[in-house]
Design a protein around this motif. Structure first.
Motif, PDB file in Angstrom:
ATOM      1  N   VAL A   1       0.780  -1.050  -0.127  1.00  0.00           N
ATOM      2  CA  VAL A   1      -0.105  -0.135  -0.068  1.00  0.00           C
ATOM      3  C   VAL A   1       0.794   1.416  -0.007  1.00  0.00           C
ATOM      4  N   GLU A   2       1.814   1.309   0.811  1.00  0.00           N
ATOM      5  CA  GLU A   2       2.723   2.419   0.976  1.00  0.00           C
ATOM      6  C   GLU A   2       3.737   2.760  -0.458  1.00  0.00           C
ATOM      7  N   ARG A   3       3.943   1.493  -1.118  1.00  0.00           N
ATOM      8  CA  ARG A   3       4.607   1.568  -2.314  1.00  0.00           C
ATOM      9  C   ARG A   3       3.712   2.090  -3.616  1.00  0.00           C
ATOM     10  N   ASP A   4       2.565   1.548  -3.348  1.00  0.00           N
ATOM     11  CA  ASP A   4       1.490   2.268  -4.483  1.00  0.00           C
ATOM     12  C   ASP A   4       1.373   3.662  -4.099  1.00  0.00           C
ATOM     13  N   LEU A   5       1.189   4.090  -3.060  1.00  0.00           N
ATOM     14  CA  LEU A   5       1.028   5.377  -2.514  1.00  0.00           C
ATOM     15  C   LEU A   5       2.192   6.324  -3.177  1.00  0.00           C
ATOM     16  N   ASN A   6       3.411   5.882  -2.853  1.00  0.00           N
ATOM     17  CA  ASN A   6       4.761   6.748  -3.160  1.00  0.00           C
ATOM     18  C   ASN A   6       4.736   6.580  -4.753  1.00  0.00           C
ATOM     19  N   ASP A   7       4.502   5.586  -5.375  1.00  0.00           N
ATOM     20  CA  ASP A   7       4.510   5.742  -7.048  1.00  0.00           C
ATOM     21  C   ASP A   7       3.490   6.715  -7.512  1.00  0.00           C
ATOM     22  N   SER A   8       2.256   6.795  -6.957  1.00  0.00           N
ATOM     23  CA  SER A   8       1.320   7.783  -7.435  1.00  0.00           C
ATOM     24  C   SER A   8       1.707   9.089  -6.864  1.00  0.00           C
ATOM     25  N   LEU A   9       2.349   9.371  -5.847  1.00  0.00           N
ATOM     26  CA  LEU A   9       2.825  10.711  -5.828  1.00  0.00           C
ATOM     27  C   LEU A   9       4.084  11.263  -6.527  1.00  0.00           C
ATOM     28  N   ALA A  10       4.839  10.169  -6.867  1.00  0.00           N
ATOM     29  CA  ALA A  10       5.780  10.551  -7.872  1.00  0.00           C
ATOM     30  C   ALA A  10       5.648  10.574  -9.033  1.00  0.00           C
ATOM     31  N   GLU A  11       4.616   9.739  -9.461  1.00  0.00           N
ATOM     32  CA  GLU A  11       3.825  10.181 -10.737  1.00  0.00           C
ATOM     33  C   GLU A  11       3.242  11.651 -10.840  1.00  0.00           C
ATOM     34  N   ILE A  12       2.715  12.049  -9.912  1.00  0.00           N
ATOM     35  CA  ILE A  12       2.075  13.261  -9.964  1.00  0.00           C
ATOM     36  C   ILE A  12       3.085  14.253 -10.028  1.00  0.00           C
ATOM     37  N   TYR A  13       4.113  14.163  -9.185  1.00  0.00           N
ATOM     38  CA  TYR A  13       5.163  14.963  -9.223  1.00  0.00           C
ATOM     39  C   TYR A  13       5.980  15.132 -10.564  1.00  0.00           C
ATOM     40  N   SER A  14       6.164  14.119 -11.486  1.00  0.00           N
ATOM     41  CA  SER A  14       6.530  13.859 -12.621  1.00  0.00           C
ATOM     42  C   SER A  14       5.604  14.610 -13.698  1.00  0.00           C
ATOM     43  N   ILE A  15       4.423  14.630 -13.451  1.00  0.00           N
ATOM     44  CA  ILE A  15       3.303  15.433 -14.319  1.00  0.00           C
ATOM     45  C   ILE A  15       3.250  16.787 -14.324  1.00  0.00           C
ATOM     46  N   ILE A  16       3.568  16.947 -13.015  1.00  0.00           N
ATOM     47  CA  ILE A  16       3.953  18.520 -12.818  1.00  0.00           C
ATOM     48  C   ILE A  16       4.866  19.259 -13.521  1.00  0.00           C
ATOM     49  N   ILE A  17       5.979  18.587 -13.326  1.00  0.00           N
ATOM     50  CA  ILE A  17       7.254  19.129 -14.094  1.00  0.00           C
ATOM     51  C   ILE A  17       7.158  18.860 -15.422  1.00  0.00           C
ATOM     52  N   THR A  18       6.687  17.954 -15.954  1.00  0.00           N
ATOM     53  CA  THR A  18       6.459  17.497 -17.462  1.00  0.00           C
ATOM     54  C   THR A  18       5.427  18.718 -17.962  1.00  0.00           C
ATOM     55  N   LEU A  19       4.308  19.085 -17.437  1.00  0.00           N
ATOM     56  CA  LEU A  19       3.356  19.968 -17.830  1.00  0.00           C
ATOM     57  C   LEU A  19       4.150  21.367 -17.877  1.00  0.00           C
ATOM     58  N   ASP A  20       4.837  21.702 -16.846  1.00  0.00           N
ATOM     59  CA  ASP A  20       5.287  22.884 -17.027  1.00  0.00           C
ATOM     60  C   ASP A  20       6.283  23.044 -18.172  1.00  0.00           C
ATOM     61  N   GLY A  21       7.269  22.101 -18.524  1.00  0.00           N
ATOM     62  CA  GLY A  21       7.843  22.038 -19.781  1.00  0.00           C
ATOM     63  C   GLY A  21       7.028  22.247 -20.887  1.00  0.00           C
ATOM     64  N   LEU A  22       6.079  21.399 -21.076  1.00  0.00           N
ATOM     65  CA  LEU A  22       5.150  21.409 -22.125  1.00  0.00           C
ATOM     66  C   LEU A  22       4.654  22.999 -22.381  1.00  0.00           C
ATOM     67  N   GLU A  23       4.230  23.687 -21.243  1.00  0.00           N
ATOM     68  CA  GLU A  23       3.831  24.776 -21.436  1.00  0.00           C
ATOM     69  C   GLU A  23       4.852  25.814 -21.894  1.00  0.00           C
ATOM     70  N   LYS A  24       6.076  25.700 -21.466  1.00  0.00           N
ATOM     71  CA  LYS A  24       7.216  26.509 -22.028  1.00  0.00           C
ATOM     72  C   LYS A  24       7.523  26.373 -23.483  1.00  0.00           C
ATOM     73  N   ALA A  25       7.330  24.797 -23.805  1.00  0.00           N
ATOM     74  CA  ALA A  25       7.644  24.754 -25.296  1.00  0.00           C
ATOM     75  C   ALA A  25       6.435  25.229 -26.095  1.00  0.00           C
ATOM     76  N   TYR A  26       5.260  25.264 -25.341  1.00  0.00           N
ATOM     77  CA  TYR A  26       4.190  25.695 -26.589  1.00  0.00           C
ATOM     78  C   TYR A  26       4.087  27.414 -26.629  1.00  0.00           C
ATOM     79  N   ILE A  27       4.541  28.060 -25.574  1.00  0.00           N
ATOM     80  CA  ILE A  27       4.813  29.396 -25.618  1.00  0.00           C
ATOM     81  C   ILE A  27       5.716  29.678 -26.474  1.00  0.00           C
ATOM     82  N   LYS A  28       6.909  28.978 -26.603  1.00  0.00           N
ATOM     83  CA  LYS A  28       8.250  29.287 -27.631  1.00  0.00           C
ATOM     84  C   LYS A  28       7.831  28.834 -28.772  1.00  0.00           C
ATOM     85  N   ASP A  29       6.748  28.310 -29.237  1.00  0.00           N
ATOM     86  CA  ASP A  29       6.305  27.742 -30.652  1.00  0.00           C
ATOM     87  C   ASP A  29       7.315  26.449 -30.798  1.00  0.00           C
ATOM     88  N   SER A  30       7.699  25.832 -29.945  1.00  0.00           N
ATOM     89  CA  SER A  30       8.634  24.642 -30.010  1.00  0.00           C
ATOM     90  C   SER A  30       7.840  23.302 -30.179  1.00  0.00           C
TER      91      SER A  30
END
Length: 246
Positions: free
Chosen positions: A40-69
């Motif tokens: 249960v703890e492992r699944d929870l940590n995996d989910s929180l790690a995935e959320i962290y990754s989504i936030i970082i990835t989404l921020d990079g995606l927004e920057k790429a969109y703004i720069k027409d990349s």
């Protein structure tokens, strides 16, 4: 006069000191470091790690969109997928409790990501929330050739109209929870964007209500007063939309 003894550049180890096995640390590099004691703890940590990754990835995606990349179609697809994954992870009550809220999570893990924060607040790709702002080209088209709205087929106009009616009917049937209204409103704005890129009277209200609903819990319901306000503003938006078709 006796010369002072030359100072050593380091502190010498006393000859009397001998390391003992009881004080020596033994590290087995082959041993797995376990961050979780249970599945249960492992699944929870995996989910929180995935959320962290989504936030970082989404921020990079927004920057790429703004720069027409990145092309708009590719941006829309990836952004929509990331938003769905973020929502899916937080649909688990255990993960949601541990996550808290976005600002708390960001402080806990010392991340900023302002662009991802705004996109998660809106919960729509920029191409859907504000389709009139194009990033596909830095050149300015000639006024006579720049289209004010896409060429809309009769089927697209019919679908947008039906989505307006469906949403208003849902309100009249007292379907007032977020999980009932938010998907309908997302479908509505997406179908409207297929018909017109320009702003029309009431469109900002649709986006405002999307953001407002997104901030609610899934089972949370609008009050009677909020529902009446939403009906009034959506009827106004529907009238504004129909004016663009004339």
């Amino acid at each position: 006069m006796l010369a002072s003894p030359r100072q050593l550049p380091y502190a010498p180890t006393p000859y009397s000191y001998m390391p003992t096995s009881s004080l020596s640390a033994k590290i087995n590099l082959d041993e797995e470091v376990k961050l979780s004691e249970t599945a249960v703890e492992r699944d929870l940590n995996d989910s929180l790690a995935e959320i962290y990754s989504i936030i970082i990835t989404l921020d990079g995606l927004e920057k790429a969109y703004i720069k027409d990349s990145i092309p708009e179609t590719e941006y829309t697809e990836i952004c929509s997928r990331l938003l769905k994954q973020y929502k899916s992870n937080l649909s688990d009550d255990t993960v949601a409790r541990s996550f808290g809220d976005l600002e708390t999570f960001k402080r806990q893990w010392d991340i900023e990501c302002p662009r991802a924060t705004e996109r998660l607040r809106v919960n729509l790709p920029a191409t859907i929330a504000d389709p009139s702002s194009s990033h596909t080209s830095t050149s300015t088209p000639h006024p006579s050739t720049a289209p004010s709205q896409p060429s809309a087929s009769g089927s697209k106009i019919l679908l947008a109209t039906e989505n307006f009616i469906t949403f208003l009917d849902a309100l009249k049937l007292n379907m007032l929870s977020k999980d009932a209204l938010h998907p309908l409103l997302v479908e509505l704005i997406q179908s409207v964007n297929e018909v017109t890129l320009g702003d029309f009277e009431g469109r900002p209200k649709i986006i405002s209500w999307l953001i407002r609903l997104n901030g609610m819990r899934a089972q949370e319901e609008l009050s009677e007063g909020e529902a009446r306000e939403l009906v009034f503003e959506m009827e106004g938006a529907y009238a504004g939309f129909k004016k663009t078709l004339n």
